[in-house]
Design a protein around this motif. Structure first.
Motif, PDB file in Angstrom:
ATOM      1  N   ARG A   7       0.814  -1.219   0.000  1.00 15.48           N
ATOM      2  CA  ARG A   7       0.000   0.000   0.000  1.00 15.48           C
ATOM      3  C   ARG A   7       0.846   1.267   0.000  1.00 15.48           C
ATOM      4  NH1 ARG A   7      -5.869  -0.201  -0.163  1.00 15.48           N
ATOM      5  NH2 ARG A   7      -6.378  -2.391   0.204  1.00 15.48           N
ATOM      6  N   ASN A  42     -12.361   6.221   7.908  1.00 15.89           N
ATOM      7  CA  ASN A  42     -12.529   4.845   7.441  1.00 15.89           C
ATOM      8  C   ASN A  42     -11.154   4.193   7.324  1.00 15.89           C
ATOM      9  OD1 ASN A  42     -13.385   2.459   6.339  1.00 15.89           O
ATOM     10  ND2 ASN A  42     -13.852   3.290   4.319  1.00 15.89           N
ATOM     11  N   ARG A  98     -10.605   1.075   6.942  1.00 18.34           N
ATOM     12  CA  ARG A  98     -10.629  -0.075   6.044  1.00 18.34           C
ATOM     13  C   ARG A  98      -9.932   0.225   4.723  1.00 18.34           C
ATOM     14  NH1 ARG A  98     -13.647  -4.600   6.354  1.00 18.34           N
ATOM     15  NH2 ARG A  98     -14.919  -3.667   8.015  1.00 18.34           N
ATOM     16  N   GLN A  99      -9.980   1.473   4.307  1.00 18.68           N
ATOM     17  CA  GLN A  99      -9.356   1.855   3.042  1.00 18.68           C
ATOM     18  C   GLN A  99      -7.835   1.825   3.119  1.00 18.68           C
ATOM     19  OE1 GLN A  99     -10.449   5.906   2.213  1.00 18.68           O
ATOM     20  NE2 GLN A  99      -9.731   6.665   4.194  1.00 18.68           N
ATOM     21  N   LEU A 100      -7.279   1.677   4.315  1.00 21.92           N
ATOM     22  CA  LEU A 100      -5.829   1.664   4.495  1.00 21.92           C
ATOM     23  C   LEU A 100      -5.227   0.272   4.305  1.00 21.92           C
ATOM     24  CD1 LEU A 100      -5.678   3.960   7.656  1.00 21.92           C
ATOM     25  CD2 LEU A 100      -5.436   4.624   5.247  1.00 21.92           C
ATOM     26  N   GLY A 101      -6.036  -0.694   3.997  1.00 15.17           N
ATOM     27  CA  GLY A 101      -5.534  -2.050   3.796  1.00 15.17           C
ATOM     28  C   GLY A 101      -5.784  -2.927   5.009  1.00 15.17           C
ATOM     29  N   HIS A 161      -5.648  -1.802   8.948  1.00 18.33           N
ATOM     30  CA  HIS A 161      -7.011  -1.862   9.482  1.00 18.33           C
ATOM     31  C   HIS A 161      -7.060  -2.702  10.747  1.00 18.33           C
ATOM     32  CE1 HIS A 161     -11.038  -3.818   9.744  1.00 18.33           C
ATOM     33  NE2 HIS A 161     -11.438  -2.568   9.598  1.00 18.33           N
ATOM     34  N   TYR A 169      -8.101  -0.518  13.953  1.00 20.08           N
ATOM     35  CA  TYR A 169      -9.560  -0.620  14.038  1.00 20.08           C
ATOM     36  C   TYR A 169     -10.039  -0.289  15.459  1.00 20.08           C
ATOM     37  CZ  TYR A 169     -14.276  -2.543  13.966  1.00 20.08           C
ATOM     38  OH  TYR A 169     -15.630  -2.702  14.063  1.00 20.08           O
TER      39      TYR A 169
END
Length: 257
Positions: A140, A200, A202-205, A209, A213
């Protein structure tokens, strides 16, 4: 004239026998009424036992399956040859004149196939740095710092000039694994400042995440390091010391510009 007389033959009435039979039938039915109600209770009890036994087996199987799925899909599996416990001695231009050489300790997990590294820095022996978990995701192109003392995550673009790629870092640590310490090295500093909130994660991989989280997560950007940070800025800045190369890096994260 012949007189013929007929005598009536007395035939025993079957009513007595019928009554006797009826009496026997009633007695037999009476016995059945005493015995039959006990049979459903036995079958009911055995049915409950079977049901309870089945529930125990089902619950045990579900628990074992959940543990298997969690360990193999939610917890990353790291081969033993990719786990390293490292300690490094380095010279600090600020603290060395007073404290001498500094020591940094950390645990490194390298995932060559997934192309990322995870570093865990425990509570340091000195008070100038925070404990942290760090992920360098080369796929990423992102680095995430989880400051354990603050319970906050910080994300920034991966700096490949400071962080070795997983394969190269693995080779470096394998080469020095025979010794307790890495060769004596030095420290460099990088400064970062918060630019905004990440809503969000989740968009970071998946790897970042999993680390961030449920925690407050912020984006960072680099800024030119200053020779001195005033007292007001010092309250808003936090330091994390770590190494993913042949030198130690002190990452300074400030909440304000």
């Amino acid at each position: 004239m012949v007189k013929i007389s007929l005598q009536s033959v007395s035939v025993p009435k079957p009513e007595k026998h019928n009554e006797g039979d009826k009496a026997e039938i009633l007695i037999s039915h009476a016995h059945e009424k005493l015995v039959l109600p006990l049979q459903p209770k036995k079958s009911q009890l055995s049915g409950l036992c079977c049901l309870a036994f089945g529930l125990v087996i089902f619950t045990s199987g579900t628990a074992l399956a959940s543990i298997f799925v969690y360990r193999h899909y939610f917890i990353p599996h790291v081969p033993e040859d990719s786990l390293f416990h490292c300690r490094v001695l380095y010279e600090d231009s600020v603290y060395s004149p007073v404290r001498g050489r500094q020591e940094l300790e950390e645990n490194v997990s390298i995932f060559v196939e997934d192309n990322y590294e995870q570093i865990s820095v425990p509570v340091p022996h000195f008070g100038g740095s925070d404990p942290a978990d760090i992920i360098h995701d080369f796929h990423r192109g992102l680095t995430a710092y989880y400051d354990i003392a603050l319970d906050k995550c910080y994300v920034i673009e991966l700096n490949t000039t400071l962080v070795m790629a997983p394969r190269n870092l693995w080779e470096l640590l394998v080469n020095v694994k025979k010794g307790t310490y890495l060769p004596q090295t030095y420290i460099i500093q990088e400064e970062m400042v918060v630019t905004g909130r990440v809503r969000n994660v989740r968009q970071l991989g998946p790897f970042i995440h999993r680390l961030c989280y449920g925690r407050e997560t912020y984006r960072l950007k680099h800024r030119n390091p200053r020779r001195r940070i005033n007292k007001r800025e010092a309250r808003d800045c936090h330091r994390i010391r770590h190494f993913e190369n042949t030198f130690v890096v002190e990452t300074v994260i400030c909440d304000r510009v």
